[in-house]
Structures are given as C-alpha cells and as structure tokens.
Design an enzyme around this catalytic site. Sequence first.
Site, PDB file in Angstrom:
ATOM      1  N   ASP A  60      -1.977   6.099  -4.178  1.00  0.00           N
ATOM      2  CA  ASP A  60      -0.918   5.290  -3.397  1.00  0.00           C
ATOM      3  C   ASP A  60      -0.442   4.046  -4.142  1.00  0.00           C
ATOM      4  O   ASP A  60      -0.963   3.958  -5.223  1.00  0.00           O
ATOM      5  CB  ASP A  60      -1.129   5.004  -2.034  1.00  0.00           C
ATOM      6  N   SER A 117       0.870  -1.108   0.135  1.00  0.00           N
ATOM      7  CA  SER A 117      -0.048   0.188   0.049  1.00  0.00           C
ATOM      8  C   SER A 117       1.057   1.388   0.052  1.00  0.00           C
ATOM      9  O   SER A 117       1.940   1.522  -0.781  1.00  0.00           O
ATOM     10  CB  SER A 117      -0.766   0.017   1.365  1.00  0.00           C
ATOM     11  N   ASP A 120      -1.216   1.120  -4.285  1.00  0.00           N
ATOM     12  CA  ASP A 120      -2.065   0.207  -4.767  1.00  0.00           C
ATOM     13  C   ASP A 120      -3.621   0.565  -5.094  1.00  0.00           C
ATOM     14  O   ASP A 120      -4.378   0.089  -5.487  1.00  0.00           O
ATOM     15  CB  ASP A 120      -2.458  -1.024  -3.340  1.00  0.00           C
ATOM     16  N   ASP A 160      -5.968   2.584  -3.752  1.00  0.00           N
ATOM     17  CA  ASP A 160      -7.273   2.664  -3.003  1.00  0.00           C
ATOM     18  C   ASP A 160      -7.333   4.268  -2.562  1.00  0.00           C
ATOM     19  O   ASP A 160      -8.333   4.683  -2.439  1.00  0.00           O
ATOM     20  CB  ASP A 160      -7.277   1.646  -2.055  1.00  0.00           C
TER      21      ASP A 160
HETATM   22 MG    MG Z   1      -3.388   1.821  -0.200  1.00  0.00          MG
END
Ligand code: MG
Length: 452
Positions: free
Chosen positions: A240, A98, A242, A244
């Site tokens: 970021d 993340s 990943d 999300d």
């Molecule tokens: Mg993330």
Amino acid sequence: MANNLMIGISGVRGIVGETLTPELLTRLGTAFGTFMRSGKVVVGRDTRVSGAMVKHSVLAGLISTGCLVIDLDVCTSPSCSLMVEELGASGGIVISGSHNPIEWNALKFLRADGVFLNDSEGRELLNIYYQGNFKKAKWNELKEVREDRTTDERHISKVLKTVDVSLIRKQHFKVALDSCNGAGSGITPKLLDELGCEVVKLHCTPNGLFPHNPEPIFVNLQELCSLVKKTHVDIGFAQDADADRLALVSEKGEYLGEEYSLALLANFILKKKRGVVVTNVSATRAIDDIAAKYKSKVIRTRVGEVNVAEAMKVANAVIGGEGNGGIIDPRVHYVRDSLVGIALILEYLAESKKTISELYSALPEYHIVKQKMECPSEIIPVVTKWLKQKYHKAKFDWTDGIKINFSDSWIHIRPSNTEPIIRIFSEAKLQKTAQKLSSDVVSYINHLLKKQ
Ligand code: MG
C-alpha cells in the site's frame, strides 16, 4: 459515506483541500510536541502530493513547543518507526493516508519504541489537543530541524540481518513489484537488489500519483497479476502507499490474498522455532490450524496494530500481524512491515525449494468474505440481540465487536469507532458458507434500516 475528517485515538485523517487544513495540522503538531514534552521527534511522510503541505504545517507546531525535529521526508511507515528507535527519539509522526485514496492524508503518532500510541496514550494526546494548553517555547528554547537521509540504509540492513542473504541471493529470484508509486517505491527495489533479485517494477516512481487505489486487494492488483504471468517471475509483491501492508501474487498470476501473507509466514517461522503467534480476532483461522500443527499458541487481540504489537511484547511472540497483509517480526521491530515480509517470503521460497503456489496450496483452505456497510450505532444492540437468538448454541467472543465461532467457520461484526459503519467478516471452508453467514447479517441490517 465516510466522514471527511476523523480525529480519533488512533490518529487523524482528512481530505486535503477540505478538512485537513494547515491550521488543524499545526495545532495537532503543537499538541503532539506538548505531549512529547519538547523531546526529539522524528517525522516521515509517504509520497502523496499533499505530503509537503502536511509536513510543513505539522513541523511548525512541533518546533513551537521546543521539540528537536528530525525530518526524514519520504519514507515508509515501518522505516519511520525504526528511525524513532534508532535515533533514540521520544516519538514520531507518520504522515500517510496509507491505503486510502489520493485525496486523503493522515497523521499517526508513534511513541519511543516506534509503536503507535495505544488507546490511553491516544486519549491523553487528544485531551491536550482539545484543551489547548500547549507548551510555548521562548525564542531561545527553539531547536533546529535536522534532516536525516540514512533511513533506507538502516532499515534495509536491519531487515537483511533477519534472513539468510546468501541463500536467497543464490536463487536469483525474478520478482514483480507494485509499490503504487508510494513510499515503498525507492527502498523496496534496493532491498530486492541486495537479495540478488531481478525486479520487474510496476508503479515504482515515488511521485504519489497512484495509478490505482492503493489498498492491496484483489480488485486493485489486476495489472500486477497479468504482469507476473507475462514476465514469468517467481512471485509478485504489492504494497500500500506507506508500505506496511503486503499482498502476494503467485507465479501463475493468481492473487493469493492479504490474509495469506501472515499465514504463510507463520507456517515458515513456527517450523523453525515454536512460539506464540499474535493476531487480531478478524484474521483467518488458517493461523490457528498452522499453530496447532506446531503445538504453538495463538493469541487474538482487538483489531489494530498497536493491540497486536503490545500483546506480542508481553507474550514474547515469534511472529504476529494482521489479516490485511501486515507482518510483524519482533527481530526487526513491533510494527507491520512489508519489507521484512518480502525478505521472509523469499527466504521461505529459497529454503523450501518450492514455488509460492505450492507453499500456498499446502496451507489450510479457507474462504473469507469482507464487507462493510452503513449502520447507525443505535441499531447495533438490536443486531446483537438478533445474533444471540439466531446463534444461541454458538460460541461468542466479545474481544472486539461480536465474533461468533462455529466448528469450521466464523463471523465477526465490528462497528467502527470513527464512522457510522459496520465491518462484517466471515470465513468458512466453503465460499458459499462464508457468503451465506455474511449475507444473512447484511439482509437483517438492511431490513432494520428500511423500517427506520
Ligand atoms: Mg498502510
């Protein structure tokens, strides 16, 4: 300093080459395969260089329990969640560190609705992991690993269904995008292209070599801010690793803050459709002010995406998310998704015919101060007692840690479940008030630490 390995109910995080070993990962894959009762499991990963090592270690464990594995390879975390639902899987594993620096990687576990495991499900999985009573599939019970490369297409088409595509396309927006060479690097420009945008790409090479710390906060996005200014785009987006979380940069090159991603969209969605907004106790009070304007209710949960998602389902909320730039639109799914956030922001710009800085400056103004510091758990009861005395007239909220609400400010002190640290967030109409609230607590804890 943070521990180098964290195994907790919300997932597992470690440093590659130190604590996050193939042995550990295979064991976790085996535990999850057992927990999934050898069902269908979707696996996706972000672009981190360690992703292949982590994936293959996890797959060995999953396969050994007789799971049918669907390997998505590189995709965003929200895309992986979506694929769990789309493919009717029993669950999934997201391999992503993340917003953490490059040396980290992590596993997060998804259930059949694509949402992360909640506390009790996480505890059940950990019990299996620690007890080691794993399912061992015989040779004729082993299933294949299937590759699926339809993720981006399915995710984009679901996001496009939530917005007025032709209205957005007509605007011919020019946008800048910093995906930090993470999982958003491939899919996000494709989505923006579908929305008729001209994209100025910054760090959109999906090689996992992060040019800056992937957390989409002010200090990490200076390059994006100057690029926005230089190229005269309508807006800058930052994700970021990943994808999300979403942060916004105004057309003037100003970082608008992750806190305001959700506030802006709550304002947009509630204007069209009144309904419940769900967020955690640490998110900006601007959301309450906005909801009050539209006679709508705000439900505040404990910090953590799954807590927000579950409350949204129960309340049939119209929008939700967290103050860290995580937007959840139930029309797509109950997970934080920067892609749906981007599409909605563009629709908001198109419908309002205003610039992003005009939309932003019309929102209630608050200043938030976010800090974290080391704090051994034995000190916390002393801090709590001190706070109760110091603020005996104020309203305390014990949903998650200690939150103290004042008429136009608040402070939230939350010990971490996984590390000996404490997070201190404070917010007020004036920056100096927020700073003072926070620094009083920091100095008191420092004073206690010195006495130790
Ligand atoms: Mg993330």
